[in-house]
Design a protein around this motif. Structure first.
Motif, PDB file in Angstrom:
ATOM      1  N   PHE A  91      17.353  -5.327  -2.878  1.00  0.00           N
ATOM      2  CA  PHE A  91      16.305  -5.156  -3.884  1.00  0.00           C
ATOM      3  C   PHE A  91      15.132  -6.090  -3.634  1.00  0.00           C
ATOM      4  CE2 PHE A  91      14.426  -6.339  -8.004  1.00  0.00           C
ATOM      5  CZ  PHE A  91      13.984  -5.099  -8.427  1.00  0.00           C
ATOM      6  N   ASN A  92      15.404  -7.346  -3.206  1.00  0.00           N
ATOM      7  CA  ASN A  92      14.301  -8.284  -2.994  1.00  0.00           C
ATOM      8  C   ASN A  92      13.409  -7.858  -1.829  1.00  0.00           C
ATOM      9  OD1 ASN A  92      16.332  -8.767  -1.165  1.00  0.00           O
ATOM     10  ND2 ASN A  92      16.448 -10.965  -1.529  1.00  0.00           N
ATOM     11  N   LEU A  93      13.988  -7.264  -0.780  1.00  0.00           N
ATOM     12  CA  LEU A  93      13.164  -6.753   0.318  1.00  0.00           C
ATOM     13  C   LEU A  93      12.380  -5.526  -0.129  1.00  0.00           C
ATOM     14  CD1 LEU A  93      12.286  -6.865   3.275  1.00  0.00           C
ATOM     15  CD2 LEU A  93      14.269  -5.436   3.830  1.00  0.00           C
ATOM     16  N   ALA A  94      13.004  -4.647  -0.910  1.00  0.00           N
ATOM     17  CA  ALA A  94      12.301  -3.457  -1.408  1.00  0.00           C
ATOM     18  C   ALA A  94      11.118  -3.852  -2.287  1.00  0.00           C
ATOM     19  CB  ALA A  94      13.267  -2.577  -2.192  1.00  0.00           C
ATOM     20  N   THR A  95      11.272  -4.912  -3.089  1.00  0.00           N
ATOM     21  CA  THR A  95      10.173  -5.390  -3.919  1.00  0.00           C
ATOM     22  C   THR A  95       9.032  -5.921  -3.067  1.00  0.00           C
ATOM     23  OG1 THR A  95      11.763  -5.990  -5.641  1.00  0.00           O
ATOM     24  CG2 THR A  95       9.556  -6.924  -5.809  1.00  0.00           C
ATOM     25  N   THR A  96       9.368  -6.621  -1.990  1.00  0.00           N
ATOM     26  CA  THR A  96       8.336  -7.119  -1.077  1.00  0.00           C
ATOM     27  C   THR A  96       7.549  -5.965  -0.468  1.00  0.00           C
ATOM     28  OG1 THR A  96       9.652  -9.072  -0.553  1.00  0.00           O
ATOM     29  CG2 THR A  96       7.942  -8.447   1.024  1.00  0.00           C
ATOM     30  N   VAL A  97       8.244  -4.916  -0.044  1.00  0.00           N
ATOM     31  CA  VAL A  97       7.578  -3.751   0.534  1.00  0.00           C
ATOM     32  C   VAL A  97       6.671  -3.093  -0.498  1.00  0.00           C
ATOM     33  CG1 VAL A  97       7.967  -1.445   1.499  1.00  0.00           C
ATOM     34  CG2 VAL A  97       9.391  -3.360   2.237  1.00  0.00           C
ATOM     35  N   ARG A  98       7.112  -3.037  -1.744  1.00  0.00           N
ATOM     36  CA  ARG A  98       6.288  -2.455  -2.798  1.00  0.00           C
ATOM     37  C   ARG A  98       4.995  -3.241  -2.997  1.00  0.00           C
ATOM     38  NH1 ARG A  98      10.740  -2.513  -7.324  1.00  0.00           N
ATOM     39  NH2 ARG A  98       8.917  -2.368  -8.695  1.00  0.00           N
ATOM     40  N   LEU A  99       5.068  -4.566  -2.910  1.00  0.00           N
ATOM     41  CA  LEU A  99       3.873  -5.395  -3.061  1.00  0.00           C
ATOM     42  C   LEU A  99       2.924  -5.230  -1.877  1.00  0.00           C
ATOM     43  CD1 LEU A  99       5.456  -8.708  -4.427  1.00  0.00           C
ATOM     44  CD2 LEU A  99       4.102  -7.048  -5.706  1.00  0.00           C
ATOM     45  N   LEU A 100       3.482  -5.265  -0.659  1.00  0.00           N
ATOM     46  CA  LEU A 100       2.640  -5.148   0.531  1.00  0.00           C
ATOM     47  C   LEU A 100       2.019  -3.763   0.649  1.00  0.00           C
ATOM     48  CD1 LEU A 100       4.809  -7.086   3.142  1.00  0.00           C
ATOM     49  CD2 LEU A 100       2.757  -7.875   1.950  1.00  0.00           C
ATOM     50  N   ARG A 101       2.639  -2.776   0.032  1.00  0.00           N
ATOM     51  CA  ARG A 101       2.075  -1.423   0.050  1.00  0.00           C
ATOM     52  C   ARG A 101       0.673  -1.405  -0.556  1.00  0.00           C
ATOM     53  NH1 ARG A 101       5.421   1.901  -3.675  1.00  0.00           N
ATOM     54  NH2 ARG A 101       7.022   1.498  -2.107  1.00  0.00           N
ATOM     55  N   PHE A 102       0.462  -2.164  -1.627  1.00  0.00           N
ATOM     56  CA  PHE A 102      -0.854  -2.202  -2.260  1.00  0.00           C
ATOM     57  C   PHE A 102      -1.870  -2.871  -1.339  1.00  0.00           C
ATOM     58  CE2 PHE A 102       1.908  -1.599  -5.932  1.00  0.00           C
ATOM     59  CZ  PHE A 102       1.188  -0.675  -6.673  1.00  0.00           C
ATOM     60  N   LEU A 103      -1.456  -3.892  -0.586  1.00  0.00           N
ATOM     61  CA  LEU A 103      -2.358  -4.523   0.371  1.00  0.00           C
ATOM     62  C   LEU A 103      -2.786  -3.526   1.443  1.00  0.00           C
ATOM     63  CD1 LEU A 103      -3.704  -7.014   1.671  1.00  0.00           C
ATOM     64  CD2 LEU A 103      -1.531  -7.440   2.847  1.00  0.00           C
ATOM     65  N   ILE A 104      -1.831  -2.758   1.968  1.00  0.00           N
ATOM     66  CA  ILE A 104      -2.157  -1.751   2.983  1.00  0.00           C
ATOM     67  C   ILE A 104      -3.083  -0.685   2.410  1.00  0.00           C
ATOM     68  CG2 ILE A 104      -1.181   0.016   4.498  1.00  0.00           C
ATOM     69  CD1 ILE A 104      -0.604  -2.773   5.462  1.00  0.00           C
ATOM     70  N   MET A 105      -2.876  -0.294   1.175  1.00  0.00           N
ATOM     71  CA  MET A 105      -3.730   0.712   0.548  1.00  0.00           C
ATOM     72  C   MET A 105      -5.170   0.221   0.428  1.00  0.00           C
ATOM     73  SD  MET A 105      -1.059   1.949  -2.417  1.00  0.00           S
ATOM     74  CE  MET A 105      -2.347   2.665  -3.427  1.00  0.00           C
ATOM     75  N   ILE A 106      -5.349  -1.031   0.013  1.00  0.00           N
ATOM     76  CA  ILE A 106      -6.704  -1.568  -0.141  1.00  0.00           C
ATOM     77  C   ILE A 106      -7.401  -1.693   1.218  1.00  0.00           C
ATOM     78  CG2 ILE A 106      -7.997  -3.624  -0.843  1.00  0.00           C
ATOM     79  CD1 ILE A 106      -5.883  -4.029  -3.025  1.00  0.00           C
ATOM     80  N   LEU A 107      -6.684  -2.170   2.231  1.00  0.00           N
ATOM     81  CA  LEU A 107      -7.262  -2.271   3.568  1.00  0.00           C
ATOM     82  C   LEU A 107      -7.608  -0.895   4.134  1.00  0.00           C
ATOM     83  CD1 LEU A 107      -5.000  -5.055   5.135  1.00  0.00           C
ATOM     84  CD2 LEU A 107      -7.399  -5.240   4.461  1.00  0.00           C
ATOM     85  N   ALA A 108      -6.763   0.105   3.848  1.00  0.00           N
ATOM     86  CA  ALA A 108      -7.048   1.462   4.307  1.00  0.00           C
ATOM     87  C   ALA A 108      -8.288   2.025   3.625  1.00  0.00           C
ATOM     88  CB  ALA A 108      -5.836   2.359   4.041  1.00  0.00           C
ATOM     89  N   ALA A 109      -8.479   1.704   2.349  1.00  0.00           N
ATOM     90  CA  ALA A 109      -9.665   2.190   1.637  1.00  0.00           C
ATOM     91  C   ALA A 109     -10.940   1.524   2.156  1.00  0.00           C
ATOM     92  CB  ALA A 109      -9.506   1.926   0.143  1.00  0.00           C
ATOM     93  N   LEU A 110     -10.827   0.287   2.640  1.00  0.00           N
ATOM     94  CA  LEU A 110     -12.002  -0.440   3.123  1.00  0.00           C
ATOM     95  C   LEU A 110     -12.346  -0.113   4.567  1.00  0.00           C
ATOM     96  CD1 LEU A 110     -11.336  -3.962   1.569  1.00  0.00           C
ATOM     97  CD2 LEU A 110     -12.964  -2.245   0.774  1.00  0.00           C
ATOM     98  N   PHE A 111     -11.312  -0.031   5.432  1.00  0.00           N
ATOM     99  CA  PHE A 111     -11.570   0.086   6.868  1.00  0.00           C
ATOM    100  C   PHE A 111     -10.864   1.267   7.531  1.00  0.00           C
ATOM    101  CE2 PHE A 111     -11.448  -4.461   5.693  1.00  0.00           C
ATOM    102  CZ  PHE A 111     -12.794  -4.749   5.845  1.00  0.00           C
ATOM    103  N   GLY A 112     -10.186   2.095   6.774  1.00  0.00           N
ATOM    104  CA  GLY A 112      -9.488   3.228   7.366  1.00  0.00           C
ATOM    105  C   GLY A 112      -8.268   2.789   8.169  1.00  0.00           C
ATOM    106  N   LEU A 113      -8.015   3.491   9.289  1.00  0.00           N
ATOM    107  CA  LEU A 113      -6.871   3.155  10.123  1.00  0.00           C
ATOM    108  C   LEU A 113      -6.983   1.752  10.707  1.00  0.00           C
ATOM    109  CD1 LEU A 113      -6.200   6.508  12.027  1.00  0.00           C
ATOM    110  CD2 LEU A 113      -4.905   5.522  10.124  1.00  0.00           C
ATOM    111  N   PHE A 114      -8.212   1.277  10.924  1.00  0.00           N
ATOM    112  CA  PHE A 114      -8.390  -0.088  11.408  1.00  0.00           C
ATOM    113  C   PHE A 114      -7.862  -1.097  10.385  1.00  0.00           C
ATOM    114  CE2 PHE A 114     -11.789   2.432  13.402  1.00  0.00           C
ATOM    115  CZ  PHE A 114     -11.486   2.198  14.736  1.00  0.00           C
TER     116      PHE A 114
END
Length: 501
Positions: free
Chosen positions: A401-424
């Motif tokens: 569960f603790n690893l799954a929670t970490t992945v859930r948090l990092l998912r939002f970081l990836i989403m924001i970076l994707a919205a700003l710079f796309g695949l880069f």
């Protein structure tokens, strides 16, 4: 300076009532040892075995156990042999008496003696051994740890029957004085690791330790990392397996979750059931977990990047279908994804916190009704509902569960970076995570041990699990003096199987 006990029983009783004033659970039981000598039995009701006190202490004392006249210097020298309890100790000062009473001991005072006897009669109502609710398996043991430290260590003793297993006792917390036990197998765990764990526990300066999570935050290497650096489990077989690999376990009284250190990322992706099924079934399940780990982390970001910046990467029919679904949506892809992801997280949290029957209904109705209503109202599109649903399912495949929670948090970081710079942006986020993982350590052990740095012994149990008889050596993190754990398998047709790959 430690204040000594008085020789007068009445004075000791008065001092006790002053120390434990307004304590309705403290029991005072007067006992007549002889015609001229009285005694006092003191204990806290609810944390001791009341039947054991009556049977093994009160009854023998009432029957005239002590036959001695005149002043008594040491109460422990009197004939208390009819008391059948084994753990007896003497206390001659008030700090020792107070600590004994608070740690589920029965204390016996006697007139004309400045010493008290303490007997360990721990008891009270505690939860019985049941199947763990957080680590369910199809094949494997059904027993789990409880909130009692001694029951938990006993469950471990049932699994590991060796005199080399050590259970070092510690007390952590200035007010709660929580009992802690550090478990390891002498000769398998590195001495430096054991000393490091004990030293970090001794350095904890806190009023209370109510759960093992308090300790986890105090002793982990990098407190600012989102990745868990200590594993916890409520399964005795999991803890026993980790000890056999040279790791150290930390038992905390009052919680069924036992900490294990050090830990690697690959260990958090493994389940105890991986070792109960045949290796090719385990390998298939591990590949699924790895695939869905990437999916849980990257899928919403990929959807945002492709629909916003890289439409030409998709087939024409698919991009037209997505464009048609999003034609009436007033929000950009990032806002649409954040609305659905946050709603999904809220539904998941509500399902956990509400009573079980209500929580299931809320989760199902919320996912169906709210998702369908949002699509029909034109707030979000149907493709993002599919993406978020697949992402949620993917995160549930992770065994910890603790690893799954970490992945859930990092998912939002990836989403924001994707919205700003796309695949880069996704590449930037992925590189940052990988660089952080390569630098992260758990009690000095690299977090990606086996891959970075590469170790053949550990690599046999990462992306695939070789057969048990192929894993003849313990992991690299265990003691180098005792690395062999299995022999050579005898083939049914005669001869011996090679130990290598």
């Amino acid at each position: 300076m430690k204040e000594k006990l008085s020789r007068r029983l009445a004075q000791n009783e008065e001092a006790l009532k002053k120390i434990f004033q307004d304590s309705s659970d403290l029991v005072y039981r007067s006992v007549q040892f002889t015609e001229s000598r009285k005694g006092l039995v003191v204990y806290i009701e609810g944390i001791i075995d009341t039947k054991g006190v009556e049977q093994h202490i009160i009854s023998p004392l009432i029957e005239g156990l002590v036959k001695a006249e005149g002043p008594v210097e040491r109460l422990s020298e009197l004939p208390f042999t009819r008391i059948s309890l084994t753990q007896m100790a003497a206390a001659s000062d008030w700090p020792g008496v107070i600590e004994a009473i608070l740690t589920a001991h029965v204390v016996i005072f006697m007139d004309d003696s400045n010493e008290a006897l303490t007997f360990d009669v721990k008891g009270g109502s505690r939860r019985s051994v049941e199947e763990p609710s957080t680590e369910t398996v199809i094949r494997g043991p059904r027993e789990g740890f409880t909130e009692s430290l001694r029951i938990n260590t006993a469950l471990l003793r049932f699994k590991i029957k060796t005199e080399k297993m050590r259970l070092k006792p510690l007390v952590v917390g200035k007010i709660t004085k929580t009992d802690v036990a550090v478990a390891y197998i002498d000769g398998l765990a590195k001495k430096d690791l054991v000393d490091s764990v004990i030293d970090r526990l001794n350095q904890i300066d806190m009023d209370g330790i109510l759960e093992s999570g308090y300790i986890e935050e105090w002793i982990e290497d990098n407190p600012y990392s989102p990745f868990p650096q200590i594993q916890y489990s409520e399964r005795p077989d999991t803890i026993a397996a980790q000890l056999l690999e040279g790791k150290v376990a930390i038992f905390v009284d009052g919680t069924p979750f036992v900490l294990v250190a050090p830990v690697t990322l690959w260990q958090l992706l493994q389940s105890s059931e991986d070792y109960y099924e045949r290796y090719f079934i385990t390998n298939f399940i591990r590949w699924i977990r790895l695939f869905f780990l990437l999916l849980a982390l990257m899928l919403p970001g990929l959807y945002i990047a492709v629909t916003t910046y890289h439409q030409d990467m998709l087939p024409s029919s698919l991009i037209l279908s997505i464009a048609t679904a999003r034609e009436a949506i007033p929000f950009p892809a990032i806002i649409e994804a954040l609305i659905m992801e946050i709603s999904f997280e809220a539904l998941q949290e509500a399902g956990i916190r509400l009573p079980k029957t209500i929580g299931q209904a809320v989760s199902i109705l919320g996912a169906l009704v709210i998702g369908q209503a949002a699509v029909q109202a034109g707030i979000v599109s149907a493709p993002i509902v599919i993406v978020v649903s697949m992402t949620g399912i993917a995160s549930f495949t992770l065994p910890r569960f603790n690893l799954a929670t970490t992945v859930r948090l990092l998912r939002f970081l990836i989403m924001i970076l994707a919205a700003l710079f796309g695949l880069f942006g996704i590449v930037i986020g992925t590189v940052w995570i990988l660089v952080h993982l390569t630098q992260l350590k758990s009690f000095g052990v690299p977090y990606l041990l086996g891959v970075s740095p590469y170790r053949p012994r550990d690599f046999k149990d990462i992306f695939v699990r070789v057969p048990m008889w192929k894993m003849s050596e313990r992991p690299y993190s265990s003691s180098p003096d005792n690395i062999r754990r299995a022999g050579i398998r005898k083939l049914r047709g005669g001869g011996e199987e090679n130990e290598g790959w």
